[in-house]
Design a protein around this motif. Sequence first.
Motif, PDB file in Angstrom:
ATOM      1  N   PHE A 268      52.227  46.621  39.512  1.00 31.90           N
ATOM      2  CA  PHE A 268      52.724  45.583  38.755  1.00 31.90           C
ATOM      3  C   PHE A 268      52.216  45.927  37.224  1.00 31.90           C
ATOM      4  N   ALA A 269      50.715  46.347  37.312  1.00 29.11           N
ATOM      5  CA  ALA A 269      49.976  46.604  35.851  1.00 29.11           C
ATOM      6  C   ALA A 269      50.085  47.947  35.540  1.00 29.11           C
ATOM      7  N   GLY A 270      50.589  48.682  36.499  1.00 31.37           N
ATOM      8  CA  GLY A 270      50.766  50.076  36.255  1.00 31.37           C
ATOM      9  C   GLY A 270      49.437  50.897  36.394  1.00 31.37           C
ATOM     10  N   ARG A 271      48.543  50.316  37.356  1.00 28.79           N
ATOM     11  CA  ARG A 271      47.214  51.061  37.661  1.00 28.79           C
ATOM     12  C   ARG A 271      47.246  51.621  38.859  1.00 28.79           C
ATOM     13  N   SER A 272      46.410  52.573  39.404  1.00 26.34           N
ATOM     14  CA  SER A 272      46.112  53.030  40.559  1.00 26.34           C
ATOM     15  C   SER A 272      44.996  52.592  41.305  1.00 26.34           C
ATOM     16  N   MET A 273      44.963  52.616  42.546  1.00 31.30           N
ATOM     17  CA  MET A 273      44.042  52.065  43.339  1.00 31.30           C
ATOM     18  C   MET A 273      42.715  52.958  43.771  1.00 31.30           C
ATOM     19  N   ALA A 274      41.664  52.607  43.687  1.00 28.32           N
ATOM     20  CA  ALA A 274      40.476  53.529  43.978  1.00 28.32           C
ATOM     21  C   ALA A 274      39.300  52.586  44.525  1.00 28.32           C
ATOM     22  N   VAL A 275      38.734  53.391  45.459  1.00 30.27           N
ATOM     23  CA  VAL A 275      37.372  52.657  46.023  1.00 30.27           C
ATOM     24  C   VAL A 275      36.287  52.793  44.992  1.00 30.27           C
ATOM     25  N   ASP A 276      35.457  51.522  44.791  1.00 27.49           N
ATOM     26  CA  ASP A 276      34.526  51.444  43.824  1.00 27.49           C
ATOM     27  C   ASP A 276      33.227  51.456  44.975  1.00 27.49           C
TER      28      ASP A 276
ATOM     29  N   LEU B 246      57.713  36.043  36.666  1.00 28.32           N
ATOM     30  CA  LEU B 246      56.745  35.362  35.782  1.00 28.32           C
ATOM     31  C   LEU B 246      56.502  35.901  34.596  1.00 28.32           C
ATOM     32  N   ALA B 247      56.490  37.363  34.588  1.00 27.43           N
ATOM     33  CA  ALA B 247      56.314  38.148  33.413  1.00 27.43           C
ATOM     34  C   ALA B 247      57.534  37.892  32.730  1.00 27.43           C
ATOM     35  N   GLY B 248      58.956  38.040  33.234  1.00 21.41           N
ATOM     36  CA  GLY B 248      60.084  37.701  32.573  1.00 21.41           C
ATOM     37  C   GLY B 248      59.945  36.382  32.034  1.00 21.41           C
ATOM     38  N   ALA B 249      59.412  35.184  32.571  1.00 21.36           N
ATOM     39  CA  ALA B 249      59.735  34.001  32.121  1.00 21.36           C
ATOM     40  C   ALA B 249      58.553  33.572  31.266  1.00 21.36           C
ATOM     41  N   ARG B 250      57.832  34.940  30.597  1.00 15.48           N
ATOM     42  CA  ARG B 250      56.956  34.834  29.360  1.00 15.48           C
ATOM     43  C   ARG B 250      55.656  34.070  29.688  1.00 15.48           C
ATOM     44  N   MET B 251      55.242  34.195  30.747  1.00 15.96           N
ATOM     45  CA  MET B 251      53.786  33.623  31.084  1.00 15.96           C
ATOM     46  C   MET B 251      52.630  34.425  30.445  1.00 15.96           C
ATOM     47  N   ASP B 252      51.808  33.788  29.830  1.00 13.64           N
ATOM     48  CA  ASP B 252      50.608  34.414  29.197  1.00 13.64           C
ATOM     49  C   ASP B 252      49.767  34.718  30.073  1.00 13.64           C
ATOM     50  N   LEU B 253      49.752  34.318  31.368  1.00 12.32           N
ATOM     51  CA  LEU B 253      48.404  34.465  32.234  1.00 12.32           C
ATOM     52  C   LEU B 253      49.016  34.230  33.557  1.00 12.32           C
TER      53      LEU B 253
ATOM     54  N   GLY C 243      52.128  45.741  28.520  1.00  8.33           N
ATOM     55  CA  GLY C 243      53.446  44.891  28.557  1.00  8.33           C
ATOM     56  C   GLY C 243      53.423  43.823  29.561  1.00  8.33           C
ATOM     57  N   VAL C 244      52.440  43.679  30.204  1.00  4.19           N
ATOM     58  CA  VAL C 244      52.277  42.539  31.355  1.00  4.19           C
ATOM     59  C   VAL C 244      51.421  41.352  30.914  1.00  4.19           C
ATOM     60  N   PRO C 245      51.437  40.365  31.474  1.00  2.00           N
ATOM     61  CA  PRO C 245      50.273  39.443  31.064  1.00  2.00           C
ATOM     62  C   PRO C 245      49.036  39.669  32.084  1.00  2.00           C
ATOM     63  N   PRO C 246      47.747  39.154  31.594  1.00  2.44           N
ATOM     64  CA  PRO C 246      46.749  39.614  32.543  1.00  2.44           C
ATOM     65  C   PRO C 246      46.918  38.824  33.792  1.00  2.44           C
ATOM     66  N   VAL C 247      46.574  39.335  35.005  1.00  2.84           N
ATOM     67  CA  VAL C 247      46.355  38.926  36.382  1.00  2.84           C
ATOM     68  C   VAL C 247      45.186  38.676  36.709  1.00  2.84           C
ATOM     69  N   VAL C 248      44.703  37.236  37.134  1.00  2.00           N
ATOM     70  CA  VAL C 248      43.538  36.945  37.843  1.00  2.00           C
ATOM     71  C   VAL C 248      43.988  37.038  39.169  1.00  2.00           C
ATOM     72  N   VAL C 249      43.115  37.835  39.741  1.00  2.19           N
ATOM     73  CA  VAL C 249      43.312  37.937  41.416  1.00  2.19           C
ATOM     74  C   VAL C 249      42.052  37.442  42.031  1.00  2.19           C
ATOM     75  N   LEU C 250      42.499  36.010  42.924  1.00  2.57           N
ATOM     76  CA  LEU C 250      41.282  35.389  43.443  1.00  2.57           C
ATOM     77  C   LEU C 250      41.688  35.443  45.086  1.00  2.57           C
ATOM     78  N   PRO C 251      40.641  35.276  45.694  1.00  3.10           N
ATOM     79  CA  PRO C 251      40.757  35.116  47.175  1.00  3.10           C
ATOM     80  C   PRO C 251      41.226  33.785  47.633  1.00  3.10           C
ATOM     81  N   GLY C 252      41.748  33.500  48.986  1.00  2.00           N
ATOM     82  CA  GLY C 252      42.363  32.577  49.198  1.00  2.00           C
ATOM     83  C   GLY C 252      41.501  31.227  49.955  1.00  2.00           C
ATOM     84  N   PRO C 253      40.482  31.514  50.459  1.00  2.00           N
ATOM     85  CA  PRO C 253      39.565  30.482  50.834  1.00  2.00           C
ATOM     86  C   PRO C 253      38.855  29.781  49.661  1.00  2.00           C
TER      87      PRO C 253
END
Lengths: 419, 419
Positions: A87-95, A58-65, A153-163
Amino acid sequence: MSVRAGIVVTGTEVLSGIIRDANGPWLAERLRGLGVSLAHVMVVGDRPDDVRASLDFLAGARMDLIITTGGLGPTADDLTADVVAGFAGRSMAVDPALEERIWQIVSRMRGRWRDASEEGMRAGTRKQALVPGGAVVLEPVGTAPGLVVSGDGVPPVVVLPGPPGELQPMWADAVETPPVRSLLARVDALEQRIVRMIGIPESELARTLRGLDGLERLEITTCLRRGELEVATVFPASAAADYDAFEAALLERHGTTVFSRDGSTIDEIVAALLLGPPVRTIAVAESCTGGLMAGRLTDRAGSSAYVLGGAVVYSNEAKTDLAGVPPELIARVGAVSPEVALALADGAAERFSAAVGVGITGIAGPGGGTPEKPVGMVCVCVAAGESRLERTLQLPGDRAMIRDRTTTAVMHLLRRLLS
Amino acid sequence: MSVRAGIVVTGTEVLSGIIRDANGPWLAERLRGLGVSLAHVMVVGDRPDDVRASLDFLAGARMDLIITTGGLGPTADDLTADVVAGFAGRSMAVDPALEERIWQIVSRMRGRWRDASEEGMRAGTRKQALVPGGAVVLEPVGTAPGLVVSGDGVPPVVVLPGPPGELQPMWADAVETPPVRSLLARVDALEQRIVRMIGIPESELARTLRGLDGLERLEITTCLRRGELEVATVFPASAAADYDAFEAALLERHGTTVFSRDGSTIDEIVAALLLGPPVRTIAVAESCTGGLMAGRLTDRAGSSAYVLGGAVVYSNEAKTDLAGVPPELIARVGAVSPEVALALADGAAERFSAAVGVGITGIAGPGGGTPEKPVGMVCVCVAAGESRLERTLQLPGDRAMIRDRTTTAVMHLLRRLLS
């Protein structure tokens, strides 16, 4: 300018066809309303490499979102947040504050389960509070937080739950986050209109479209839907006159087959006709649809204002006992016949003291067909006062399709009867 | 060896959420049965560049087989065959014998439409007979032929029409074509088992999974489905002992929540219990589900052997008149109450002379809730002879979910009553 979006639906259970994705279609409609052009929906299983490959595509196909759904649960196979972080080059941490808020929710839910332990729930909570650095957290509706993750260098990603019950309210929050807002600010307004038709083949509409000029700025899509033909057109606001000319041409050539020009569905039209004022009450006596006709009429909130009830009269005894069909009529013409459909419609109206009665009798199959009365033959009748509309249908398809198309045919008969 | 497949679902109407894709899930199940691992389902609109990008992605992701659905109709926006030809390096040409066969089909269908012309149908026929050079043609079920297209350096592409009634029989032909047969000959047998559970949170199952050894060769997926928890496991035949040990551990810890170990659904289990021998007949009196309970019971072919019928008793008058609920009972405890659910179950059994009665009354919303009886409160009862099982549910979600989950809860009560 045009903003293009792609959706990644994660979940082995969706990919494998065990459950149907409701989120892709729902998000598609929301995006359309915002003027965002949806280009791709990708369904992948819970394999990190496949999820990542979809994001990269999707990033390669030039999606904006990019929007992801699913994979935010408490189990180890829920790995969307982790893959998006990579994908976004971030590391994970507990909030930790988020972990505490999720725990409050989880604690309240414990009573609902016969079989639950604190240890399992603590571990699930910690897993769900693990988020990519710098992400905007969307507050949980269930127990899973959503995320908006930005990276270089990557489009923003909105991460949503499945239900869907969690995803839908969370989407409202997502569109208010700074990364999504700044994207939406760039969107040109697009209009969408829908014309619905019944009783015309798609090829005939195609011929009309080929013969018309001035369609260049209209994106016209035709599709068959539950026996109806739907013409959806998207255009920039500046092409409104082109659309009006197109719709006028459509009405001139095929006006008798058009039943909706404002996007309203046959269910909405019939509901409005029944609701009045004055309200016209309705009752159903149905055989082969087995409750689906009453179920369709009562799908709508507020339908109790006009639906009095129904009788599912599978057996001949029930047809007589609940809907007053004379046994000698069934003996003479058979249970599947226009005469019995009419008696069912009258019987439903009388039995429930309803203004409108619906009668349905037919052979949904796969068994029970004969050369004279094959599978797919369905007799339907709608009645109001002295008016009767009756139709003997010969429907294609399997049991589920025959039952469903029957309810569509009855809806259109109701529209004619009540208009 | 493992064979991986990708599906490209084309159609702006699917992408935009106007219609739901039934083909991806159906094909996923067929592929699983053949031991082919489905890795990606991609939904794209009717834009040639987007369809081509999807094909290129799947080839780049090393799929062994690609299946496309849709875009084979007679209209200009149906362009799948053309894009696949480009992908496989083939040119398009009309197949005159195929054109004639399609015309024979189209001619027979003309009578069905009010509004059709020979010119439009001729043009549509010619368009549908345009196929990539060297492709294997799959005979039309509707009017569109399917294709199996091979090319150098790309995986074979099975091109299928969008309507499920056409796609499904055509898939049977596709698997018999030489390119697909030679691919399937390479597949290792995979087994799939499904365990279904009710009344356990997903996090608790996750905890059990974390504590078990010997799961390395099992691909375990857990998902929530209509209120049930489903555990699907795929494994090579050589790991059967691992699976047996896993299932035994699952039963030891959560045996009371497991209701199916052989993949059978609650609907199948209840149908088998009703079918006997001896057959136990059933009837329904339902309010808030509005026909969906009877509709679910009659979904199955052959259900007329045990479903006698139902009453949709939306109004209080109908509850009394059709299901014999005493008006003074409704006045005293309210229409939504365990007492009325019981009276409905008894009334349904008595009214239809059925062995088993089902009663449902509740508040599906969005309106009609009160602090004492909020939206989502549903009273259900199943009755057989002197046995009664009654439950007051408090269901989450919207109107559609409350109605659907109610039918699931009743199915599980029926299983307990009849087992």
